[in-house]
Design a protein around this motif. Structure first.
Motif, PDB file in Angstrom:
ATOM      1  N   THR A  20      32.754  16.818 -16.574  1.00  0.00           N
ATOM      2  CA  THR A  20      33.860  17.794 -17.007  1.00  0.00           C
ATOM      3  C   THR A  20      34.547  18.316 -16.239  1.00  0.00           C
ATOM      4  O   THR A  20      34.116  18.488 -14.816  1.00  0.00           O
ATOM      5  CB  THR A  20      33.404  18.957 -18.033  1.00  0.00           C
ATOM      6  OG1 THR A  20      32.489  19.816 -17.292  1.00  0.00           O
ATOM      7  CG2 THR A  20      32.591  18.478 -19.276  1.00  0.00           C
ATOM      8  N   CYS A  21      35.982  18.521 -16.547  1.00  0.00           N
ATOM      9  CA  CYS A  21      36.991  19.052 -15.373  1.00  0.00           C
ATOM     10  C   CYS A  21      36.370  20.488 -15.108  1.00  0.00           C
ATOM     11  O   CYS A  21      36.244  21.428 -15.803  1.00  0.00           O
ATOM     12  CB  CYS A  21      38.378  18.899 -15.985  1.00  0.00           C
ATOM     13  SG  CYS A  21      39.623  19.801 -14.907  1.00  0.00           S
ATOM     14  N   GLY A  77      38.465  22.666 -13.838  1.00  0.00           N
ATOM     15  CA  GLY A  77      39.520  23.669 -14.228  1.00  0.00           C
ATOM     16  C   GLY A  77      39.734  23.886 -15.828  1.00  0.00           C
ATOM     17  O   GLY A  77      40.076  24.929 -16.056  1.00  0.00           O
ATOM     18  N   CYS A  78      39.770  22.828 -16.461  1.00  0.00           N
ATOM     19  CA  CYS A  78      40.126  22.991 -18.000  1.00  0.00           C
ATOM     20  C   CYS A  78      38.895  22.550 -18.970  1.00  0.00           C
ATOM     21  O   CYS A  78      39.042  22.623 -20.137  1.00  0.00           O
ATOM     22  CB  CYS A  78      41.293  22.146 -18.386  1.00  0.00           C
ATOM     23  SG  CYS A  78      41.190  20.477 -18.109  1.00  0.00           S
ATOM     24  N   GLU A  79      37.746  21.902 -18.185  1.00  0.00           N
ATOM     25  CA  GLU A  79      36.499  21.544 -19.041  1.00  0.00           C
ATOM     26  C   GLU A  79      36.797  20.365 -19.981  1.00  0.00           C
ATOM     27  O   GLU A  79      35.863  20.117 -20.984  1.00  0.00           O
ATOM     28  CB  GLU A  79      35.909  22.954 -19.890  1.00  0.00           C
ATOM     29  CG  GLU A  79      35.340  23.917 -18.737  1.00  0.00           C
ATOM     30  CD  GLU A  79      34.796  25.050 -19.564  1.00  0.00           C
ATOM     31  OE1 GLU A  79      34.635  24.960 -20.759  1.00  0.00           O
ATOM     32  OE2 GLU A  79      34.344  25.961 -19.022  1.00  0.00           O
ATOM     33  N   LYS A  80      37.769  19.705 -19.603  1.00  0.00           N
ATOM     34  CA  LYS A  80      38.005  18.380 -20.259  1.00  0.00           C
ATOM     35  C   LYS A  80      36.916  17.270 -20.007  1.00  0.00           C
ATOM     36  O   LYS A  80      36.588  17.199 -18.817  1.00  0.00           O
ATOM     37  CB  LYS A  80      39.414  18.047 -19.890  1.00  0.00           C
ATOM     38  CG  LYS A  80      39.959  16.862 -20.631  1.00  0.00           C
ATOM     39  CD  LYS A  80      41.206  16.183 -20.279  1.00  0.00           C
ATOM     40  CE  LYS A  80      41.769  14.944 -20.681  1.00  0.00           C
ATOM     41  NZ  LYS A  80      42.873  14.416 -20.321  1.00  0.00           N
ATOM     42  N   TYR A 136      38.018  16.847 -11.623  1.00  0.00           N
ATOM     43  CA  TYR A 136      39.227  17.319 -12.029  1.00  0.00           C
ATOM     44  C   TYR A 136      39.840  16.346 -12.939  1.00  0.00           C
ATOM     45  O   TYR A 136      39.818  15.216 -12.601  1.00  0.00           O
ATOM     46  CB  TYR A 136      40.098  17.670 -11.103  1.00  0.00           C
ATOM     47  CG  TYR A 136      39.631  18.916 -10.346  1.00  0.00           C
ATOM     48  CD1 TYR A 136      39.927  20.211 -10.513  1.00  0.00           C
ATOM     49  CD2 TYR A 136      39.054  19.097  -9.019  1.00  0.00           C
ATOM     50  CE1 TYR A 136      39.642  21.514  -9.825  1.00  0.00           C
ATOM     51  CE2 TYR A 136      38.629  19.973  -7.994  1.00  0.00           C
ATOM     52  CZ  TYR A 136      39.135  21.163  -8.677  1.00  0.00           C
ATOM     53  OH  TYR A 136      38.809  22.393  -7.700  1.00  0.00           O
ATOM     54  N   CYS A 137      40.426  16.780 -13.898  1.00  0.00           N
ATOM     55  CA  CYS A 137      41.275  15.950 -14.795  1.00  0.00           C
ATOM     56  C   CYS A 137      42.764  15.728 -13.856  1.00  0.00           C
ATOM     57  O   CYS A 137      42.810  16.371 -12.926  1.00  0.00           O
ATOM     58  CB  CYS A 137      41.577  16.176 -15.905  1.00  0.00           C
ATOM     59  SG  CYS A 137      42.716  17.824 -16.136  1.00  0.00           S
ATOM     60  N   ASP A 178      45.660  16.464 -14.282  1.00  0.00           N
ATOM     61  CA  ASP A 178      46.648  17.601 -14.484  1.00  0.00           C
ATOM     62  C   ASP A 178      45.984  18.737 -13.565  1.00  0.00           C
ATOM     63  O   ASP A 178      46.932  19.061 -12.838  1.00  0.00           O
ATOM     64  CB  ASP A 178      46.824  17.794 -15.834  1.00  0.00           C
ATOM     65  CG  ASP A 178      47.692  17.058 -16.767  1.00  0.00           C
ATOM     66  OD1 ASP A 178      48.457  16.240 -16.186  1.00  0.00           O
ATOM     67  OD2 ASP A 178      47.596  16.818 -17.976  1.00  0.00           O
ATOM     68  N   CYS A 179      44.907  19.096 -13.576  1.00  0.00           N
ATOM     69  CA  CYS A 179      44.402  20.034 -12.918  1.00  0.00           C
ATOM     70  C   CYS A 179      44.493  19.804 -11.260  1.00  0.00           C
ATOM     71  O   CYS A 179      44.558  20.733 -10.620  1.00  0.00           O
ATOM     72  CB  CYS A 179      42.917  20.609 -13.414  1.00  0.00           C
ATOM     73  SG  CYS A 179      42.982  21.061 -15.161  1.00  0.00           S
ATOM     74  N   GLN A 206      47.953  20.355 -10.148  1.00  0.00           N
ATOM     75  CA  GLN A 206      48.081  21.919  -9.817  1.00  0.00           C
ATOM     76  C   GLN A 206      47.366  22.510  -8.564  1.00  0.00           C
ATOM     77  O   GLN A 206      48.057  23.227  -7.999  1.00  0.00           O
ATOM     78  CB  GLN A 206      47.564  22.610 -11.181  1.00  0.00           C
ATOM     79  CG  GLN A 206      48.576  22.279 -12.463  1.00  0.00           C
ATOM     80  CD  GLN A 206      48.054  23.113 -13.530  1.00  0.00           C
ATOM     81  OE1 GLN A 206      46.728  23.705 -13.690  1.00  0.00           O
ATOM     82  NE2 GLN A 206      48.754  22.894 -14.867  1.00  0.00           N
TER      83      GLN A 206
END
Length: 50
Positions: free
Chosen positions: A7-8, A10-13, A33-34, A36-37, A40
């Motif tokens: 999982t990411c 940053g966002c747990e995706k 990280y995904c 997007d994260c 950033q």
């Protein structure tokens, strides 16, 4: 074929390996990280005041 890698941070995706390609980024600290994260995080390092 897709396989769950983790999982990411940053966002747990959920991040998958899709036909041999990671659908995300592994940082130098070995964190996943995904896209997007990671973008950033990279922008914060380049422009810490923004």
């Amino acid at each position: 074929m897709s396989e769950l890698v983790g999982t990411c941070i940053g966002c747990e995706k959920e991040i998958y390996c899709l036909d041999g390609f990671l659908n995300g980024v592994v940082s130098e600290e070995k964190k996943i990280y995904c896209f997007d994260c990671y973008d950033q995080t990279a922008n914060k390092e380049k422009n810490p005041q923004s």
